[in-house]
Each structure stands twice: as C-alpha cells, then as structure tokens.
Design a protein around this motif. Sequence first.
Motif, PDB file in Angstrom:
ATOM      1  N   SER A  26       0.836  -1.197   0.000  1.00 38.64           N
ATOM      2  CA  SER A  26       0.000   0.000   0.000  1.00 38.64           C
ATOM      3  C   SER A  26       0.873   1.249   0.000  1.00 38.64           C
ATOM      4  O   SER A  26       1.952   1.256   0.585  1.00 38.64           O
ATOM      5  CB  SER A  26      -0.913   0.018   1.238  1.00 38.64           C
ATOM      6  OG  SER A  26      -1.763  -1.107   1.250  1.00 38.64           O
ATOM      7  N   ASP A  29      -8.046  -0.018  -3.741  1.00 35.86           N
ATOM      8  CA  ASP A  29      -7.444  -0.732  -2.616  1.00 35.86           C
ATOM      9  C   ASP A  29      -8.528  -1.226  -1.663  1.00 35.86           C
ATOM     10  O   ASP A  29      -8.515  -2.379  -1.226  1.00 35.86           O
ATOM     11  CB  ASP A  29      -6.476   0.187  -1.853  1.00 35.86           C
ATOM     12  CG  ASP A  29      -5.336   0.672  -2.719  1.00 35.86           C
ATOM     13  OD1 ASP A  29      -4.758  -0.146  -3.448  1.00 35.86           O
ATOM     14  OD2 ASP A  29      -5.021   1.870  -2.657  1.00 35.86           O
ATOM     15  N   PRO A  59      -5.261   5.517   1.070  1.00 39.08           N
ATOM     16  CA  PRO A  59      -6.145   4.491   0.484  1.00 39.08           C
ATOM     17  C   PRO A  59      -6.888   5.027  -0.725  1.00 39.08           C
ATOM     18  O   PRO A  59      -7.400   6.150  -0.716  1.00 39.08           O
ATOM     19  CB  PRO A  59      -7.117   4.181   1.627  1.00 39.08           C
ATOM     20  CG  PRO A  59      -7.135   5.415   2.469  1.00 39.08           C
ATOM     21  CD  PRO A  59      -5.760   6.003   2.366  1.00 39.08           C
TER      22      PRO A  59
END
Length: 201
Positions: free
Chosen positions: A113, A121, A117
Amino acid sequence: MDITSAEFVVSNSRADMCPQTHLPEYAFIGRSNVGKSSLINMLTKNPKLAMTSATPGKTLLINHFLINKEWYLVDLPGYGYAQRGKKMMEKIQKLIEYYVLEREQMTCLFIDSRLEPQRIDLEFIEWLGENGIPFSLIFTKADKQSVGKTKASVNRFLDTLKEQWEELPPHFISSSENKTGRQEILDYIEQVNRSLKEQAE
C-alpha cells in the motif's frame, strides 16, 4: 528470521501450474509493481531477484521464489493498472482471483500500500474479507516523507478500514531504501511458519 537462500523457481500464467508442494506461500501484491519488486528484493537482500521497472504493471505472471528451502515468496501481478487495456486487465484479474481463492498453500497475502487508500485498494481488501483470505498490509516507501506524516497517513488508512472491519489486519511500515520494516515482516512470516508446524505435529 535470516534469509540464507532465495532462488527463483518458476514463472507461469496459470495458478494450476504453480509448484506442487505443501510448503507455505506468502504472496505479495499491489496496485502496480514498482514498489512491490523493490520490497521483495529488500526482504531477500537480493537486488536482482524480482524484476524492477520504472514503469508500473510489468509483472504479468505468477513468480515463485523458494526461501531457505522452507517457504515460497510469490510475486503476483499488480491489480487495477488501467494502461494494460481491458482484455489484459481481465486476464490478470482472473489469474489473481484463481491464485488467491484456489491455492491452498497461500498462507498470507501481503498488500503493498502507498499510504493513502484509494477506492481500488479498499474494494480489493473488502473482496479479501468477503472470501476469508488472510492478508497483511505493508505501507511502503516510508522514506519519502517524515515519520510523523507516515504515521498520520497509516492511521487515516486504518481508520478508513475500521468503518467496515471489527478487527484490523497486521500492518507494517517499510522502506526499501533504508530497510525499514524488513525484520518485522520476516519475523511475522517466521512466527506463522512456526505456528503451522506446531499445528501439523
């Protein structure tokens, strides 16, 4: 854990052609492959193990690397890279779904990641939850901003997950540049491997 050997075994475009062993597999996946390949090379201390590229979306196959003769590190294609074209994206999506859902040896999926976000995702994480897939988050490229900003970004990501998740997945902060998080990730894998051996006895 100390990695004493890391060897490439096979690349393939079909999950049913993966190595026929009972060794646990720890798969790495991300939105693209730029940070993921660097992460894999950092973990194994082998800068040439996983192919790195300045262009996202280069990994199109499932790549198996045998670590310490005890477990596999699996490099999966990046998900959702739009410039591949619709047909290629559909093919990659099917490949990922088949491996993640059907591969019994898949022990944990590590998601690369990039701190903030994005919808893709969160949708992917939600899909993993719906299918009961064990996963962990690795927040990569932590060296690109201050420790305080990184911590704040990670907290925002986790707070977003808390809106739908009662229990948060394990998470790690990593930097391929300064080796941050390397030992924590490897120790976690070692802990899971030890637990699997105890269950088998």
